[in-house]
Design a protein around this motif. Structure first.
Motif, PDB file in Angstrom:
ATOM      1  N   LEU A  27       0.839  -1.196   0.000  1.00 40.87           N
ATOM      2  CA  LEU A  27       0.000   0.000   0.000  1.00 40.87           C
ATOM      3  C   LEU A  27       0.877   1.249   0.000  1.00 40.87           C
ATOM      4  O   LEU A  27       0.665   2.185  -0.783  1.00 40.87           O
ATOM      5  N   ASN A  28       1.874   1.274   0.858  1.00 37.60           N
ATOM      6  CA  ASN A  28       2.754   2.431   0.950  1.00 37.60           C
ATOM      7  C   ASN A  28       3.620   2.593  -0.293  1.00 37.60           C
ATOM      8  O   ASN A  28       3.898   3.721  -0.720  1.00 37.60           O
ATOM      9  N   GLN A  29       4.018   1.489  -0.902  1.00 38.54           N
ATOM     10  CA  GLN A  29       4.769   1.569  -2.164  1.00 38.54           C
ATOM     11  C   GLN A  29       3.892   2.162  -3.269  1.00 38.54           C
ATOM     12  O   GLN A  29       4.353   2.983  -4.069  1.00 38.54           O
ATOM     13  N   PHE A  30       2.636   1.745  -3.307  1.00 36.85           N
ATOM     14  CA  PHE A  30       1.684   2.333  -4.262  1.00 36.85           C
ATOM     15  C   PHE A  30       1.610   3.843  -4.058  1.00 36.85           C
ATOM     16  O   PHE A  30       1.704   4.617  -5.016  1.00 36.85           O
ATOM     17  N   CYS A  31       1.445   4.264  -2.794  1.00 33.91           N
ATOM     18  CA  CYS A  31       1.343   5.696  -2.507  1.00 33.91           C
ATOM     19  C   CYS A  31       2.593   6.446  -2.968  1.00 33.91           C
ATOM     20  O   CYS A  31       2.493   7.528  -3.558  1.00 33.91           O
ATOM     21  N   MET A  32       3.754   5.876  -2.700  1.00 25.38           N
ATOM     22  CA  MET A  32       5.008   6.530  -3.098  1.00 25.38           C
ATOM     23  C   MET A  32       5.110   6.665  -4.616  1.00 25.38           C
ATOM     24  O   MET A  32       5.712   7.616  -5.112  1.00 25.38           O
ATOM     25  N   GLN A  47      -8.243   4.047 -11.559  1.00 31.55           N
ATOM     26  CA  GLN A  47      -7.697   3.778 -10.228  1.00 31.55           C
ATOM     27  C   GLN A  47      -7.491   2.287  -9.976  1.00 31.55           C
ATOM     28  O   GLN A  47      -6.448   1.866  -9.493  1.00 31.55           O
ATOM     29  N   ARG A  48      -8.494   1.512 -10.292  1.00 33.81           N
ATOM     30  CA  ARG A  48      -8.424   0.080  -9.999  1.00 33.81           C
ATOM     31  C   ARG A  48      -7.302  -0.603 -10.791  1.00 33.81           C
ATOM     32  O   ARG A  48      -6.516  -1.357 -10.224  1.00 33.81           O
ATOM     33  N   ALA A  49      -7.216  -0.319 -12.060  1.00 32.49           N
ATOM     34  CA  ALA A  49      -6.175  -0.936 -12.885  1.00 32.49           C
ATOM     35  C   ALA A  49      -4.792  -0.520 -12.395  1.00 32.49           C
ATOM     36  O   ALA A  49      -3.873  -1.342 -12.354  1.00 32.49           O
ATOM     37  N   TYR A  50      -4.651   0.728 -12.014  1.00 27.88           N
ATOM     38  CA  TYR A  50      -3.356   1.190 -11.526  1.00 27.88           C
ATOM     39  C   TYR A  50      -2.990   0.484 -10.219  1.00 27.88           C
ATOM     40  O   TYR A  50      -1.861   0.010 -10.056  1.00 27.88           O
ATOM     41  N   MET A  51      -3.932   0.384  -9.297  1.00 28.37           N
ATOM     42  CA  MET A  51      -3.648  -0.269  -8.016  1.00 28.37           C
ATOM     43  C   MET A  51      -3.371  -1.755  -8.181  1.00 28.37           C
ATOM     44  O   MET A  51      -2.646  -2.337  -7.370  1.00 28.37           O
ATOM     45  N   GLU A  59      -9.240  -5.124   0.520  1.00 24.45           N
ATOM     46  CA  GLU A  59      -9.675  -4.172   1.537  1.00 24.45           C
ATOM     47  C   GLU A  59      -8.873  -2.869   1.433  1.00 24.45           C
ATOM     48  O   GLU A  59      -9.435  -1.775   1.557  1.00 24.45           O
ATOM     49  N   GLN A  60      -7.575  -2.966   1.197  1.00 25.82           N
ATOM     50  CA  GLN A  60      -6.753  -1.764   1.017  1.00 25.82           C
ATOM     51  C   GLN A  60      -7.187  -1.003  -0.232  1.00 25.82           C
ATOM     52  O   GLN A  60      -7.333   0.219  -0.202  1.00 25.82           O
ATOM     53  N   LYS A  61      -7.404  -1.720  -1.327  1.00 29.74           N
ATOM     54  CA  LYS A  61      -7.823  -1.066  -2.571  1.00 29.74           C
ATOM     55  C   LYS A  61      -9.176  -0.378  -2.400  1.00 29.74           C
ATOM     56  O   LYS A  61      -9.359   0.753  -2.859  1.00 29.74           O
TER      57      LYS A  61
END
Length: 131
Positions: A27-32, A47-51, A59-61
């Motif tokens: 999750l934090n790597q995604f944010c960075m 958003q979904r495809a990127y995540m 649950e995080q997504k």
């Protein structure tokens, strides 16, 4: 064996400790990744495809899509990197903090200028007076 964590006895306290860091690594790597303009644009487009590029939990997504910052912290997010989501949405940190408290930006600002939250209800559970 988990370490003793006395802060778990304070209502509403969310500490970014080693357990949360491990839980929220992806999750934090995604944010960075949102530090790069091209990644922010790809995220805003789908958003979904990127995540889905990160092995985050569903649950995080879902919490990212809902912009539920308190839930994201519970799921291992670090507030300083979660701020990248807010910045992608054009929000200030003050606006994000207000949303986390259920206050408007102005209400949150006024509360902080006036000394922050009251200690009442925010003490160790074992220190609170019985009613």
């Amino acid at each position: 064996m988990a370490l003793d964590k006395p802060y778990k006895d304070i209502p509403g306290t969310r500490i970014f400790d080693s357990e949360r860091a491990s839980q929220g690594y992806h999750l934090n790597q995604f944010c960075m990744s949102l530090m790069k303009a091209e990644n922010r644009e790809r995220f805003k487009t789908d958003q979904r495809a990127y995540m889905d590029q990160w092995p985050m939990t569903e649950e995080q997504k879902d919490a990212v899509i809902a912009r539920d910052l308190n839930r994201l912290i519970d799921l291992g997010g670090n507030i300083y990197v979660l701020a990248k989501i807010g910045a992608t949405d054009g929000l200030t940190f003050q606006q994000m903090a207000g949303s986390m408290t259920g206050m408007s930006e102005q209400e949150y600002r006024d509360m902080m200028i006036n000394g922050g939250r009251s200690i009442e209800g925010n003490r160790y559970l074992h220190e609170q007076k019985s009613e």
